[in-house]
Design a protein around this motif. Structure first.
Motif, PDB file in Angstrom:
ATOM      1  N   VAL A 382      32.451  30.640  38.551  1.00  0.00           N
ATOM      2  CA  VAL A 382      32.798  31.683  37.719  1.00  0.00           C
ATOM      3  C   VAL A 382      33.787  31.295  36.741  1.00  0.00           C
ATOM      4  CG1 VAL A 382      32.630  33.275  39.483  1.00  0.00           C
ATOM      5  CG2 VAL A 382      34.819  32.029  39.345  1.00  0.00           C
ATOM      6  N   LYS A 383      33.957  29.902  36.505  1.00  0.00           N
ATOM      7  CA  LYS A 383      34.587  29.389  35.329  1.00  0.00           C
ATOM      8  C   LYS A 383      36.205  29.414  35.624  1.00  0.00           C
ATOM      9  CE  LYS A 383      31.067  29.193  31.995  1.00  0.00           C
ATOM     10  NZ  LYS A 383      30.991  29.787  30.471  1.00  0.00           N
ATOM     11  N   SER A 384      36.934  30.397  36.041  1.00  0.00           N
ATOM     12  CA  SER A 384      38.116  30.496  36.189  1.00  0.00           C
ATOM     13  C   SER A 384      38.540  31.285  37.597  1.00  0.00           C
ATOM     14  CB  SER A 384      38.959  31.587  35.070  1.00  0.00           C
ATOM     15  OG  SER A 384      40.034  31.938  35.139  1.00  0.00           O
ATOM     16  N   TRP A 386      40.742  33.415  37.845  1.00  0.00           N
ATOM     17  CA  TRP A 386      40.926  34.757  37.739  1.00  0.00           C
ATOM     18  C   TRP A 386      39.715  35.683  37.716  1.00  0.00           C
ATOM     19  CZ3 TRP A 386      45.708  34.823  38.538  1.00  0.00           C
ATOM     20  CH2 TRP A 386      46.482  34.078  38.251  1.00  0.00           C
ATOM     21  N   ASN A 387      38.642  34.786  37.650  1.00  0.00           N
ATOM     22  CA  ASN A 387      37.318  35.533  37.741  1.00  0.00           C
ATOM     23  C   ASN A 387      36.495  35.649  39.011  1.00  0.00           C
ATOM     24  OD1 ASN A 387      37.262  35.834  34.795  1.00  0.00           O
ATOM     25  ND2 ASN A 387      36.220  33.891  34.553  1.00  0.00           N
ATOM     26  N   HIS A 398      45.067  34.211  44.015  1.00  0.00           N
ATOM     27  CA  HIS A 398      45.872  34.636  42.596  1.00  0.00           C
ATOM     28  C   HIS A 398      47.229  34.770  42.865  1.00  0.00           C
ATOM     29  CE1 HIS A 398      41.643  36.869  41.932  1.00  0.00           C
ATOM     30  NE2 HIS A 398      41.645  35.478  41.360  1.00  0.00           N
TER      31      HIS A 398
END
Length: 452
Positions: A382-384, A386-387, A398
């Protein structure tokens, strides 16, 4: 006869004889005789009374709008004040006389006065300004003298032809004095005064203005007048692009305005100019400076000493970053550029080390695994962070990243997502290095699960 007696030094007898002349003249000649008597009184040693008499005549002529007579009396008064060394008053009278000047510039009474007393009415304004310049300079008011000098310079070449050499010499003298006074003011932290003195010197258009521009730039920079300071150093580079010192001053200003990339380039240009100089003394100065590449090498060395995890979370973006990526981000950071720009003569590791430690400082996470924690592959997908989907275990990560950010740090490490457990070599290195990572961390946050 009265003038002959005056020439012999017999002032009292001269005045008595002059009074007798009033009995033998026509009524319309009285004012001329009164003017001549005021001059005679002035020349006999009673200057104040002579001036008072001439001013009385001028006032009466002005009240009846007799411009021709007012012009005559005003010219005489101007010479009187010049002889008294009241040059400012003389200049104002000369300007007033100019506004009254007749179309026919010939004034027979002035010719008569010149012949009798040897007074010169030609070029009075230039002479008065010249004398005022010299008087102000002698009294230490060089800036005020410069203003008058500029007025003289702006007059027509015909009017100032007789004092061309004086203008050149006095201009040089004023410029040197103004620079010295400015240096003294700057040394005393009187930056406004320094700026005023350097500006006055530059207004005289000196042959070599670069040092004045550099000095004014420093004074302006000390006042926080960065835009004006930058204009000055750009002027130096424009006037003499081969001089290293314009680039040095430009580096100082750009560094002060936090334009570090441009400051570093200006410093490189300074070094290049020193190396290419034809002056052996200038080229010898190169050894006093270090290059930006030397500073960068020292920073790299200190970064390599820090024991950091192989991969961390960038809490600003949520991306996973390895050492190479963190170094790239650091070198794009203003703090790195400020270090490189600030070190021009020697590498100071005591300044570098705290910046490096603060930037690379990593917050470690200590917790108990509670099931399917978010993995390295999950975050990459999801790359991050936060995603990541909204789940209790993802939220635990988080919250850890948010707390890291709240503490003022950029890098966070969790054993759940910061180790690629599918890569055995990375897994083994992480396991053997983990103790040192925790020991060298900026902080360690411990998560206490309910019921544990």
């Amino acid at each position: 006869m009265a003038f002959a007696l005056l020439a012999q030094g017999n002032r009292e007898r001269a005045l008595c004889i002059f009074d007798l002349a009033f009995h033998d003249c026509e009524l319309h000649e009285h004012n001329i005789l009164l003017l001549l008597k005021s001059i005679l009184v002035f020349e006999s040693g009673n200057q104040e009374e002579g001036v008072m008499r001439a001013e009385h005549l001028a006032t009466i002529a002005d009240e009846v709008n007799d411009h021709k007579s007012t012009y005559l009396y005003t010219q005489v008064l101007a010479v009187m004040h010049m002889k008294k060394r009241c040059y400012g008053r003389a200049i104002s009278l000369i300007e007033h006389a100019k506004s009254l000047g007749p179309k026919d510039k010939r004034c027979p009474p002035l010719v008569t006065i010149s012949l009798i007393f040897g007074w010169n009415f030609n070029g009075l304004d230039i002479i008065a300004q010249q004398r005022l310049c010299e008087a102000l300079y002698a009294e230490g008011h060089t800036a005020e003298a410069t203003e008058i000098l500029l007025n003289i310079i702006r007059t027509s070449d015909k009017d100032k032809k007789a004092i061309v050499d004086w203008i050149a010499d006095f201009t040089q003298k004023c410029a040197v004095t103004l620079e010295h006074v400015g240096d003294s003011a700057f040394g005393s932290s009187k930056h406004d005064d320094a700026i005023a003195q350097y500006t006055a010197a530059l207004s005289l258009s000196p042959a070599s203005p670069t040092s004045l521009f550099i000095k004014r730039s420093r004074a302006r920079a000390a006042k926080g007048l960065w835009e004006e300071a930058l204009q000055d150093v750009n002027e130096v580079v424009k006037v003499d692009p081969s001089s290293p010192w314009g680039y040095e001053a430009k580096h100082m200003v750009l560094h002060g305005t936090k334009q570090y990339d441009e400051a570093i380039e200006a410093f490189k240009s300074m070094l290049h100019s020193i190396e290419r100089s034809r002056d052996p003394e200038t080229t010898q100065l190169r050894k006093n400076y270090i290059s930006p590449s030397e500073t960068i090498a020292a920073i790299d060395s200190i970064v390599s000493e820090i024991c950091c995890p192989l991969v961390v979370v960038d809490v600003a973006t949520g991306y996973l970053c390895d050492g190479t990526e963190r170094m790239r981000i650091f070198k794009a950071d203003p703090r790195f550029k400020e270090l490189v720009s600030s070190m021009t003569k020697k590498v100071d590791k005591t300044l570098i080390r705290p910046v490096v430690q603060r930037f690379f400082g990593c917050v470690m996470f200590s917790h108990v695994w509670q099931g399917k924690e978010p993995s390295f592959q999950d975050v990459k997908l999801v790359k991050s962070v936060w995603n990541l989907p909204d789940t209790p275990l993802n939220n635990k990560l988080h919250n850890f990243c948010q707390e890291t950010r709240r503490l003022g740090y950029r890098w966070a490490w969790s054993d759940t997502c910061c180790i690629d457990k599918l890569n055995s070599s990375i897994l083994n290195e992480s396991l053997t290095s983990m103790y040192r990572w925790y020991a060298n961390s900026a902080a360690t946050l411990v998560y206490l699960a309910w019921g544990s």
